[in-house]
Design a protein around this motif. Sequence first.
Motif, PDB file in Angstrom:
ATOM      1  N   ALA A 105     -10.922 122.766 -94.524  1.00 57.54           N
ATOM      2  CA  ALA A 105     -11.492 123.113 -95.830  1.00 57.54           C
ATOM      3  C   ALA A 105     -12.788 122.354 -96.094  1.00 57.54           C
ATOM      4  CB  ALA A 105     -10.479 122.838 -96.939  1.00 57.54           C
ATOM      5  N   CYS A 106     -12.801 121.058 -95.779  1.00 54.76           N
ATOM      6  CA  CYS A 106     -14.013 120.263 -96.026  1.00 54.76           C
ATOM      7  C   CYS A 106     -15.121 120.625 -95.048  1.00 54.76           C
ATOM      8  CB  CYS A 106     -13.690 118.774 -95.951  1.00 54.76           C
ATOM      9  SG  CYS A 106     -12.732 118.157 -97.358  1.00 54.76           S
ATOM     10  N   ALA A 107     -14.766 121.048 -93.834  1.00 58.12           N
ATOM     11  CA  ALA A 107     -15.793 121.509 -92.904  1.00 58.12           C
ATOM     12  C   ALA A 107     -16.501 122.735 -93.459  1.00 58.12           C
ATOM     13  CB  ALA A 107     -15.170 121.823 -91.544  1.00 58.12           C
ATOM     14  N   LEU A 108     -15.792 123.526 -94.243  1.00 54.51           N
ATOM     15  CA  LEU A 108     -16.408 124.658 -94.927  1.00 54.51           C
ATOM     16  C   LEU A 108     -17.226 124.194 -96.123  1.00 54.51           C
ATOM     17  CD1 LEU A 108     -16.743 127.720 -95.434  1.00 54.51           C
ATOM     18  CD2 LEU A 108     -14.576 127.632 -96.701  1.00 54.51           C
ATOM     19  N   ALA A 109     -16.638 123.336 -96.952  1.00 56.54           N
ATOM     20  CA  ALA A 109     -17.321 122.879 -98.169  1.00 56.54           C
ATOM     21  C   ALA A 109     -18.597 122.112 -97.855  1.00 56.54           C
ATOM     22  CB  ALA A 109     -16.376 122.004 -98.989  1.00 56.54           C
ATOM     23  N   LEU A 110     -18.580 121.326 -96.776  1.00 57.04           N
ATOM     24  CA  LEU A 110     -19.704 120.433 -96.487  1.00 57.04           C
ATOM     25  C   LEU A 110     -20.801 121.091 -95.666  1.00 57.04           C
ATOM     26  CD1 LEU A 110     -17.771 117.118 -95.790  1.00 57.04           C
ATOM     27  CD2 LEU A 110     -18.711 117.984 -97.928  1.00 57.04           C
ATOM     28  N   ARG A 111     -20.729 122.414 -95.478  1.00 53.46           N
ATOM     29  CA  ARG A 111     -21.850 123.095 -94.844  1.00 53.46           C
ATOM     30  C   ARG A 111     -23.078 123.091 -95.743  1.00 53.46           C
ATOM     31  NH1 ARG A 111     -18.945 128.346 -91.915  1.00 53.46           N
ATOM     32  NH2 ARG A 111     -18.038 127.149 -90.184  1.00 53.46           N
ATOM     33  N   SER A 112     -22.888 122.817 -97.010  1.00 55.86           N
ATOM     34  CA  SER A 112     -24.005 122.659 -97.932  1.00 55.86           C
ATOM     35  C   SER A 112     -24.575 121.253 -97.799  1.00 55.86           C
ATOM     36  CB  SER A 112     -23.536 122.903 -99.369  1.00 55.86           C
ATOM     37  OG  SER A 112     -24.459 122.385-100.292  1.00 55.86           O
ATOM     38  N   ALA A 113     -25.875 121.157 -97.541  1.00 52.43           N
ATOM     39  CA  ALA A 113     -26.517 119.847 -97.405  1.00 52.43           C
ATOM     40  C   ALA A 113     -26.405 119.052 -98.696  1.00 52.43           C
ATOM     41  CB  ALA A 113     -27.984 120.022 -97.011  1.00 52.43           C
ATOM     42  N   ALA A 114     -26.480 119.729 -99.854  1.00 53.02           N
ATOM     43  CA  ALA A 114     -26.369 119.034-101.138  1.00 53.02           C
ATOM     44  C   ALA A 114     -24.979 118.440-101.313  1.00 53.02           C
ATOM     45  CB  ALA A 114     -26.680 120.001-102.282  1.00 53.02           C
ATOM     46  N   THR A 115     -23.942 119.182-100.894  1.00 45.27           N
ATOM     47  CA  THR A 115     -22.576 118.663-101.006  1.00 45.27           C
ATOM     48  C   THR A 115     -22.373 117.480-100.081  1.00 45.27           C
ATOM     49  OG1 THR A 115     -21.802 120.902-101.528  1.00 45.27           O
ATOM     50  CG2 THR A 115     -20.134 119.287-100.914  1.00 45.27           C
ATOM     51  N   ARG A 116     -22.990 117.526 -98.903  1.00 47.93           N
ATOM     52  CA  ARG A 116     -22.892 116.381 -97.996  1.00 47.93           C
ATOM     53  C   ARG A 116     -23.490 115.133 -98.626  1.00 47.93           C
ATOM     54  NH1 ARG A 116     -24.083 120.292 -93.809  1.00 47.93           N
ATOM     55  NH2 ARG A 116     -26.253 119.620 -93.576  1.00 47.93           N
ATOM     56  N   GLN A 117     -24.576 115.272 -99.347  1.00 45.18           N
ATOM     57  CA  GLN A 117     -25.173 114.125-100.028  1.00 45.18           C
ATOM     58  C   GLN A 117     -24.234 113.578-101.103  1.00 45.18           C
ATOM     59  OE1 GLN A 117     -28.042 112.289 -99.477  1.00 45.18           O
ATOM     60  NE2 GLN A 117     -28.015 113.453 -97.551  1.00 45.18           N
ATOM     61  N   HIS A 118     -23.549 114.462-101.800  1.00 43.04           N
ATOM     62  CA  HIS A 118     -22.589 114.003-102.807  1.00 43.04           C
ATOM     63  C   HIS A 118     -21.434 113.238-102.152  1.00 43.04           C
ATOM     64  CE1 HIS A 118     -24.174 115.591-106.533  1.00 43.04           C
ATOM     65  NE2 HIS A 118     -24.401 116.760-105.965  1.00 43.04           N
ATOM     66  N   VAL A 119     -20.997 113.688-101.000  1.00 45.65           N
ATOM     67  CA  VAL A 119     -19.917 112.983-100.304  1.00 45.65           C
ATOM     68  C   VAL A 119     -20.371 111.595 -99.873  1.00 45.65           C
ATOM     69  CG1 VAL A 119     -18.537 112.969 -98.180  1.00 45.65           C
ATOM     70  CG2 VAL A 119     -18.668 115.039 -99.571  1.00 45.65           C
ATOM     71  N   LEU A 120     -21.624 111.469 -99.416  1.00 37.23           N
ATOM     72  CA  LEU A 120     -22.151 110.143 -99.068  1.00 37.23           C
ATOM     73  C   LEU A 120     -22.188 109.243-100.300  1.00 37.23           C
ATOM     74  CD1 LEU A 120     -25.077 111.076 -96.632  1.00 37.23           C
ATOM     75  CD2 LEU A 120     -22.696 110.536 -96.100  1.00 37.23           C
ATOM     76  N   GLY A 121     -22.543 109.803-101.454  1.00 38.22           N
ATOM     77  CA  GLY A 121     -22.484 109.034-102.691  1.00 38.22           C
ATOM     78  C   GLY A 121     -21.056 108.694-103.065  1.00 38.22           C
ATOM     79  N   ALA A 122     -20.109 109.598-102.767  1.00 36.96           N
ATOM     80  CA  ALA A 122     -18.698 109.345-103.071  1.00 36.96           C
ATOM     81  C   ALA A 122     -18.147 108.198-102.234  1.00 36.96           C
ATOM     82  CB  ALA A 122     -17.887 110.613-102.845  1.00 36.96           C
TER      83      ALA A 122
ATOM     84  N   TYR B 262     -14.262 113.670 -90.060  1.00 41.45           N
ATOM     85  CA  TYR B 262     -14.241 114.717 -89.035  1.00 41.45           C
ATOM     86  C   TYR B 262     -14.909 115.990 -89.559  1.00 41.45           C
ATOM     87  CZ  TYR B 262     -10.638 111.821 -86.742  1.00 41.45           C
ATOM     88  OH  TYR B 262      -9.946 110.800 -86.147  1.00 41.45           O
ATOM     89  N   ALA B 263     -14.585 116.343 -90.817  1.00 41.24           N
ATOM     90  CA  ALA B 263     -15.160 117.554 -91.412  1.00 41.24           C
ATOM     91  C   ALA B 263     -16.663 117.420 -91.588  1.00 41.24           C
ATOM     92  CB  ALA B 263     -14.490 117.829 -92.758  1.00 41.24           C
ATOM     93  N   LEU B 264     -17.112 116.236 -91.979  1.00 39.20           N
ATOM     94  CA  LEU B 264     -18.543 116.003 -92.157  1.00 39.20           C
ATOM     95  C   LEU B 264     -19.288 116.214 -90.846  1.00 39.20           C
ATOM     96  CD1 LEU B 264     -20.670 115.033 -94.233  1.00 39.20           C
ATOM     97  CD2 LEU B 264     -20.170 112.688 -93.498  1.00 39.20           C
ATOM     98  N   ALA B 265     -18.698 115.736 -89.755  1.00 35.98           N
ATOM     99  CA  ALA B 265     -19.328 115.918 -88.441  1.00 35.98           C
ATOM    100  C   ALA B 265     -19.337 117.390 -88.036  1.00 35.98           C
ATOM    101  CB  ALA B 265     -18.580 115.087 -87.392  1.00 35.98           C
ATOM    102  N   ALA B 266     -18.207 118.079 -88.248  1.00 36.80           N
ATOM    103  CA  ALA B 266     -18.129 119.490 -87.873  1.00 36.80           C
ATOM    104  C   ALA B 266     -19.104 120.334 -88.683  1.00 36.80           C
ATOM    105  CB  ALA B 266     -16.700 119.999 -88.056  1.00 36.80           C
ATOM    106  N   ALA B 267     -19.205 120.054 -89.991  1.00 38.42           N
ATOM    107  CA  ALA B 267     -20.107 120.823 -90.850  1.00 38.42           C
ATOM    108  C   ALA B 267     -21.567 120.560 -90.503  1.00 38.42           C
ATOM    109  CB  ALA B 267     -19.848 120.471 -92.314  1.00 38.42           C
ATOM    110  N   THR B 268     -21.905 119.314 -90.191  1.00 40.17           N
ATOM    111  CA  THR B 268     -23.292 118.982 -89.855  1.00 40.17           C
ATOM    112  C   THR B 268     -23.717 119.635 -88.551  1.00 40.17           C
ATOM    113  OG1 THR B 268     -23.037 116.846 -90.991  1.00 40.17           O
ATOM    114  CG2 THR B 268     -24.888 117.065 -89.489  1.00 40.17           C
TER     115      THR B 268
END
Length: 476
Positions: free
Chosen positions: A147-164, A445-451
């Motif tokens: 699910a997160c590999a899908l959600a984090l395909r957005s570059a903006a969402t990935r930035q929010h996760v780094l802030g999280a 893992y999801a962050l890597a797959a999405a990136t």
Amino acid sequence: MDLIPIILFWALLLIGMVSRGPFIFYLLFGSMSFGSLAVIPPEITQGLSFTPPPIIALAIIFVYGGGANGLSRILDIALRPSQCLLLFLFWIVAVWVTLFMPRLFAGMVSIIPMRLEEFTTGIPLYPTQQNISQLMYLTISIVTVFACALALRSAATRQHVLGAFCVGGLVVVVTGIVDLVGLGVYLDMFRTAQYAYLTDVDIADVKRVVGLMPEASSYGSLAVSFLSAIYFFRRAIETSWLRLYGAPCLIVLLSLFALLSTSSAAYAGLGVFGSVAAAEWFWRLLTAREGSRAREGLVVEFWVILLGLTAIYLLALTFPALFNPFLKLIDTIIFQKTESDSFEERSMWTAVSLKALIDTWGLGVGMGSTRASNGIVAVFSNSGVVGGLLYYGFMLQTFLRRAAPGDVTGAAILNAVRFYMPPVLIMATLIGTSADFGIMNACIYALAAATAWPGGARAVAPAASHSFVAHPERSR
């Protein structure tokens, strides 16, 4: 009184689901420090304690995977060899082993039960409720990756996760401060899980800081996990004040509280983290281009480390007595560790679990059947040789992922993933009791797959199966 934090949690989770924004990821990482909070009263769940992270992960799965469109996209990620097929096959094997092996080898194999109520050198293998509960936790972690590999395909969402990550690290520090200054009584209202707590323990005349975790080792490991994540991923953060000021402050504080946990596993994790951080510093020095973000702070970091080591050396020469309490602590938790009853018991867990794997001819005994004190042994003994090879094959695939050409931020994220993994893997090897890799690692893992996703960065909206979730076409 116990219902107040539970009600507060569900209210925040509802806001995260309704808001359709990144708040749910901030809630997820901020909740990881609440390892003693059961968000569903254990009386209702027959003694099972559901902590916040897996419940929030289920909400993320529900939001992004709901509806036929979301389900098909998640299945595409799960079945695509370049994404998460190895992890999906690991789950299939784990389910098969858990459903059949405890029955096939019932009474024939000795194991250490997951619900360890008293000391034992081993009991016969039989199917238990722990098989289902541990398989459920593993399933949540694996589907969270999809699910997160899908959600984090957005570059903006990935930035929010780094802030999280930074929000999660801040909560670790705050709960540690509250415990350290003697205000732990104010944390007790959040201890609703039915665990065996070790929250008021001294070692070598030093109070062990546990924050809101059940014991010091889990708190120390969490602190090192966030320390590694923030340190290595900070170069991919676009927000300059957070990258240059917020993250470095959290790095210092998390290092301090990992030390204050007095956990031998956390100390080992810090040692590995220090070695990997040094390797990363030299890698940046030798390979990064002039003016790139990777070289940002190289000189400052060098002088901070050099001056810090010089100050410690001069203090040791001038006032050696200052270091006596610390040396006593190190001697107790590291050099005398092998003589402790805890070390002997945990070593026995690992030996019995390893023998159970051998006695089942490498098939494994099923999720939740046996407790180890070594993450690698836990994975292989619970899921068998085939399951273990699939899982660590997926870890290797994650380690080797590459960003799309020209994606500078994506390359920084994947480099961070490679440097993040060794300290966490070492800590899991030292204290891991289950094959479940947890929600935080699932997000990594999801962050890597999405990136590394070949489709490039684009916004991916939550599935539109519910009225409070945006329709994909409307969110463009």
